[in-house]
Design a protein around this motif. Structure first.
Motif, PDB file in Angstrom:
ATOM      1  N   THR A  37      78.894  17.112  12.537  1.00  0.00           N
ATOM      2  CA  THR A  37      80.224  17.749  12.567  1.00  0.00           C
ATOM      3  C   THR A  37      80.477  18.450  13.902  1.00  0.00           C
ATOM      4  OG1 THR A  37      79.318  19.787  11.628  1.00  0.00           O
ATOM      5  CG2 THR A  37      80.174  18.151  10.071  1.00  0.00           C
ATOM      6  N   SER A  38      79.456  18.503  14.755  1.00  0.00           N
ATOM      7  CA  SER A  38      79.623  19.235  16.024  1.00  0.00           C
ATOM      8  C   SER A  38      80.488  18.431  16.989  1.00  0.00           C
ATOM      9  CB  SER A  38      78.244  19.492  16.652  1.00  0.00           C
ATOM     10  OG  SER A  38      77.632  18.265  16.988  1.00  0.00           O
ATOM     11  N   GLY A  39      80.904  19.109  18.063  1.00  0.00           N
ATOM     12  CA  GLY A  39      81.741  18.436  19.061  1.00  0.00           C
ATOM     13  C   GLY A  39      80.902  17.802  20.158  1.00  0.00           C
ATOM     14  N   ILE A  40      81.566  17.452  21.246  1.00  0.00           N
ATOM     15  CA  ILE A  40      80.914  16.841  22.414  1.00  0.00           C
ATOM     16  C   ILE A  40      80.516  17.980  23.354  1.00  0.00           C
ATOM     17  CG2 ILE A  40      81.153  15.219  24.315  1.00  0.00           C
ATOM     18  CD1 ILE A  40      83.548  13.990  22.856  1.00  0.00           C
ATOM     19  N   CYS A  41      79.272  18.004  23.776  1.00  0.00           N
ATOM     20  CA  CYS A  41      78.872  19.088  24.687  1.00  0.00           C
ATOM     21  C   CYS A  41      79.508  18.859  26.053  1.00  0.00           C
ATOM     22  CB  CYS A  41      77.356  19.188  24.758  1.00  0.00           C
ATOM     23  SG  CYS A  41      76.524  17.821  25.563  1.00  0.00           S
ATOM     24  N   PRO A  42      79.747  19.928  26.817  1.00  0.00           N
ATOM     25  CA  PRO A  42      80.465  19.782  28.093  1.00  0.00           C
ATOM     26  C   PRO A  42      79.776  18.843  29.080  1.00  0.00           C
ATOM     27  CG  PRO A  42      79.640  22.042  27.763  1.00  0.00           C
ATOM     28  CD  PRO A  42      79.448  21.324  26.481  1.00  0.00           C
ATOM     29  N   GLU A  43      78.473  18.819  29.041  1.00  0.00           N
ATOM     30  CA  GLU A  43      77.750  17.944  29.981  1.00  0.00           C
ATOM     31  C   GLU A  43      78.036  16.472  29.692  1.00  0.00           C
ATOM     32  OE1 GLU A  43      75.603  21.811  29.394  1.00  0.00           O
ATOM     33  OE2 GLU A  43      76.463  20.271  28.070  1.00  0.00           O
ATOM     34  N   ALA A  44      78.123  16.156  28.398  1.00  0.00           N
ATOM     35  CA  ALA A  44      78.437  14.762  28.036  1.00  0.00           C
ATOM     36  C   ALA A  44      79.890  14.452  28.358  1.00  0.00           C
ATOM     37  CB  ALA A  44      78.169  14.552  26.546  1.00  0.00           C
ATOM     38  N   MET A  45      80.754  15.413  28.091  1.00  0.00           N
ATOM     39  CA  MET A  45      82.187  15.222  28.380  1.00  0.00           C
ATOM     40  C   MET A  45      82.394  14.981  29.880  1.00  0.00           C
ATOM     41  SD  MET A  45      85.146  14.985  27.016  1.00  0.00           S
ATOM     42  CE  MET A  45      85.403  15.938  25.497  1.00  0.00           C
ATOM     43  N   HIS A  46      81.660  15.700  30.682  1.00  0.00           N
ATOM     44  CA  HIS A  46      81.778  15.550  32.146  1.00  0.00           C
ATOM     45  C   HIS A  46      81.536  14.103  32.553  1.00  0.00           C
ATOM     46  CE1 HIS A  46      81.121  16.138  36.458  1.00  0.00           C
ATOM     47  NE2 HIS A  46      79.971  15.488  36.329  1.00  0.00           N
ATOM     48  N   TYR A  47      80.509  13.491  32.012  1.00  0.00           N
ATOM     49  CA  TYR A  47      80.194  12.105  32.391  1.00  0.00           C
ATOM     50  C   TYR A  47      81.131  11.097  31.727  1.00  0.00           C
ATOM     51  CZ  TYR A  47      76.166  13.006  35.300  1.00  0.00           C
ATOM     52  OH  TYR A  47      75.360  13.406  36.345  1.00  0.00           O
ATOM     53  N   LEU A  48      81.645  11.454  30.566  1.00  0.00           N
ATOM     54  CA  LEU A  48      82.651  10.575  29.943  1.00  0.00           C
ATOM     55  C   LEU A  48      83.868  10.471  30.860  1.00  0.00           C
ATOM     56  CD1 LEU A  48      83.349   9.017  27.275  1.00  0.00           C
ATOM     57  CD2 LEU A  48      84.450  11.117  26.484  1.00  0.00           C
ATOM     58  N   LEU A  49      84.271  11.603  31.395  1.00  0.00           N
ATOM     59  CA  LEU A  49      85.434  11.616  32.293  1.00  0.00           C
ATOM     60  C   LEU A  49      85.107  10.957  33.632  1.00  0.00           C
ATOM     61  CD1 LEU A  49      86.714  15.227  31.483  1.00  0.00           C
ATOM     62  CD2 LEU A  49      87.659  13.028  30.665  1.00  0.00           C
ATOM     63  N   GLN A  50      83.866  11.173  34.098  1.00  0.00           N
ATOM     64  CA  GLN A  50      83.450  10.504  35.348  1.00  0.00           C
ATOM     65  C   GLN A  50      83.536   8.984  35.189  1.00  0.00           C
ATOM     66  OE1 GLN A  50      81.540  11.767  38.464  1.00  0.00           O
ATOM     67  NE2 GLN A  50      83.091  13.296  37.927  1.00  0.00           N
ATOM     68  N   ALA A  51      83.078   8.508  34.062  1.00  0.00           N
ATOM     69  CA  ALA A  51      83.064   7.042  33.835  1.00  0.00           C
ATOM     70  C   ALA A  51      84.474   6.493  33.695  1.00  0.00           C
ATOM     71  CB  ALA A  51      82.262   6.712  32.581  1.00  0.00           C
ATOM     72  N   ASN A  52      85.423   7.412  33.489  1.00  0.00           N
ATOM     73  CA  ASN A  52      86.820   6.981  33.337  1.00  0.00           C
ATOM     74  C   ASN A  52      87.577   6.967  34.653  1.00  0.00           C
ATOM     75  OD1 ASN A  52      88.940   6.140  31.588  1.00  0.00           O
ATOM     76  ND2 ASN A  52      89.849   8.203  31.758  1.00  0.00           N
ATOM     77  N   GLU A  53      86.885   7.440  35.696  1.00  0.00           N
ATOM     78  CA  GLU A  53      87.551   7.568  37.001  1.00  0.00           C
ATOM     79  C   GLU A  53      88.006   6.221  37.549  1.00  0.00           C
ATOM     80  OE1 GLU A  53      88.185  11.188  37.105  1.00  0.00           O
ATOM     81  OE2 GLU A  53      88.271  10.363  39.140  1.00  0.00           O
ATOM     82  N   GLN A  54      87.219   5.187  37.267  1.00  0.00           N
ATOM     83  CA  GLN A  54      87.640   3.864  37.742  1.00  0.00           C
ATOM     84  C   GLN A  54      87.113   2.781  36.802  1.00  0.00           C
ATOM     85  OE1 GLN A  54      85.813   4.042  41.673  1.00  0.00           O
ATOM     86  NE2 GLN A  54      84.266   2.556  41.019  1.00  0.00           N
ATOM     87  N   ASP A  55      87.732   1.606  36.884  1.00  0.00           N
ATOM     88  CA  ASP A  55      87.320   0.499  36.031  1.00  0.00           C
ATOM     89  C   ASP A  55      85.887   0.084  36.363  1.00  0.00           C
ATOM     90  OD1 ASP A  55      90.523  -1.281  35.821  1.00  0.00           O
ATOM     91  OD2 ASP A  55      89.878   0.750  35.262  1.00  0.00           O
ATOM     92  N   ASP A  56      85.308  -0.642  35.429  1.00  0.00           N
ATOM     93  CA  ASP A  56      83.955  -1.147  35.673  1.00  0.00           C
ATOM     94  C   ASP A  56      83.737  -2.367  34.776  1.00  0.00           C
ATOM     95  OD1 ASP A  56      81.023   0.721  36.630  1.00  0.00           O
ATOM     96  OD2 ASP A  56      81.298  -1.471  36.455  1.00  0.00           O
ATOM     97  N   LEU A  57      82.643  -3.065  35.017  1.00  0.00           N
ATOM     98  CA  LEU A  57      82.336  -4.255  34.224  1.00  0.00           C
ATOM     99  C   LEU A  57      82.119  -3.881  32.764  1.00  0.00           C
ATOM    100  CD1 LEU A  57      79.868  -6.027  36.693  1.00  0.00           C
ATOM    101  CD2 LEU A  57      82.251  -6.666  36.191  1.00  0.00           C
ATOM    102  N   ALA A  58      82.266  -4.854  31.889  1.00  0.00           N
ATOM    103  CA  ALA A  58      82.185  -4.605  30.441  1.00  0.00           C
ATOM    104  C   ALA A  58      80.826  -5.005  29.879  1.00  0.00           C
ATOM    105  CB  ALA A  58      83.293  -5.401  29.736  1.00  0.00           C
ATOM    106  N   TYR A  59      80.638  -4.739  28.604  1.00  0.00           N
ATOM    107  CA  TYR A  59      79.486  -5.206  27.801  1.00  0.00           C
ATOM    108  C   TYR A  59      78.139  -4.782  28.378  1.00  0.00           C
ATOM    109  CZ  TYR A  59      83.142  -7.906  25.584  1.00  0.00           C
ATOM    110  OH  TYR A  59      84.302  -8.247  24.932  1.00  0.00           O
ATOM    111  N   GLY A  60      78.105  -3.598  29.005  1.00  0.00           N
ATOM    112  CA  GLY A  60      76.830  -3.073  29.458  1.00  0.00           C
ATOM    113  C   GLY A  60      76.454  -3.479  30.859  1.00  0.00           C
TER     114      GLY A  60
END
Ligand SMILES: Cc1ncc(COP(=O)(O)O)c(C=O)c1O
Ligand SMILES: C[C@H](O)[C@H](N)C(=O)O
Length: 365
Positions: free
Chosen positions: A28-51
């Protein structure tokens, strides 16, 4: 009462209860700020799919550093998929998986492990404290050896267990020895692996491959991610073609970077350990807070972040009326509270206060 789409009854808004307070699960907990930081970093630009993106490679590389070995990493959405697919890669449909009778794979995965392995039978064992023992494993392996019974092939252990207890390194070693005697692979359900490492103060390597574990399902969800589990294979042969198993099961994320990148937030600066230590400390705060409340008993040693309490039924309803959420169907009954990376001292203290009042109310009835 209304029912949500997933069958959970939710209180109608017109029933006057306090705002819900969540200690039912670390889910039930939320996303910790450290994880959120990298989620947003990964959203900065497109990248290849499927790993095939840079974030997934970076996260996999960080895992290899963390585990001090050249392990293979796969990211899936949730723990049931991780356990089910990992077990399916360890055995054939005619094999058996030895597990504790309270194991999540036995009680809470809706037949996922059996389904994804095309029928491998779970062989549950009833031993104390939610933990398998070498003797219990040997009993299952030796009780039948005729063709009519599935051949045991895997031992599945949960660390920390479903009732909040821990296997010591010696206990893990003893299980490895009996597994070697009977040609068994070892799967570790690490839904609360971080909490176990934090509590025992051991390294991930000591808790896994150095103790003979073949595959670990490491939960990020319960450690501060939105979702995401890492399946860590320490035997490359067992990982062969595993990516196809993930794809076929609908567990190959097309935008994998949003599953893998947040892991960098956990693994950097040992945030995963800091989060786990905090959750464990809040569980200890709860146990200390209630130690003198007559009528409330701790059911299992609190060794990680879960606390199981015997609480009178009338007091349970009082807690619900105060807005507390908790499960009573896990383990051997009782009330389960699970602390998370973001559980506050104030929340624990409020629960202790309400528990104390709940028993006063009961005594006055
Ligand atoms: C011990 C254990 N294993 C596995 C899981 C499965 O996780 P999920 O609910 O993400 O399928 C859970 C869930 O919280 C769990 O408590
Ligand atoms: C309810 C379910 O078992 C989930 N794995 C939990 O521990 O909260």
């Amino acid at each position: 009462m209304t029912t949500s789409g997933f069958g959970n009854t939710v209180a109608n808004s017109d029933i006057s209860i306090a705002s819900p307070r969540f200690l039912a699960s670390d889910n039930t907990s939320g996303i910790c700020p450290e994880a959120m930081h990298y989620l947003l970093q990964a959203n900065e630009q497109d990248d290849l799919a499927y790993g095939n993106d840079v974030w997934t490679e970076r996260a996999a590389s960080r895992f290899r550093t963390l585990f001090e070995t050249d392990c293979e990493i796969f990211f899936v959405f949730n723990g049931t998929a991780a356990n089910s697919l990992a077990l399916a890669s360890l055995c054939q449909s005619y094999h058996g998986v030895i597990c504790h009778q309270l194991a999540h794979i036995e009680t809470d995965e809706c037949g996922g492990p059996e389904f994804f392995s095309n029928g491998s039978k779970l062989l549950p064992v009833d031993t104390p404290m939610g933990k398998l023992t070498p003797e219990g494993i040997a009993r299952v392996v030796t009780r039948r050896n005729d063709i009519h019974y599935p051949r045991p092939r895997v031992v599945s252990i949960t660390q920390a267990t479903e009732v909040g207890t821990l296997y010591s390194l010696d206990e893990l070693q003893a299980i490895r020895e009996v597994a070697d005697q009977h040609d068994l692979k070892i799967h570790m359900d690490g839904a609360r692996f971080a909490n176990a490492c934090a509590s025992l103060n051991v390294t991930p390597a000591q808790m896994t491959w150095k103790a003979g574990v073949d595959v670990l399902c490491f939960s990020g969800t319960k450690n501060g991610l939105a979702f995401g589990e890492a399946i860590v294979f320490f035997d490359h042969e067992l990982a062969r073609d595993f990516e196809y198993r993930c794809k076929q099961a609908g567990q190959l994320a097309s935008k994998m970077r949003f599953v893998s990148a947040p892991w960098l937030g956990l693994l950097e600066n040992d945030t995963w350990l800091v989060n786990a230590r905090h959750a464990n400390a809040m569980a200890q705060r709860l146990v200390e807070g209630i130690h003198d409340i007559e009528g409330v008993n701790v059911m299992f040693p609190v060794q990680a972040n879960s606390v199981f309490l015997e609480v009178p039924i009338t007091a349970q309803q009082y807690l619900r009326d105060c807005g507390w959420t908790f499960y009573t169907f896990i383990g051997e009954g009782g009330v389960r509270f699970v602390c998370s990376w973001n559980t506050s001292e104030a929340l624990i203290d409020a629960l202790v206060t309400d528990l104390r009042q709940a028993l006063v109310q009961r005594d006055q009835q």
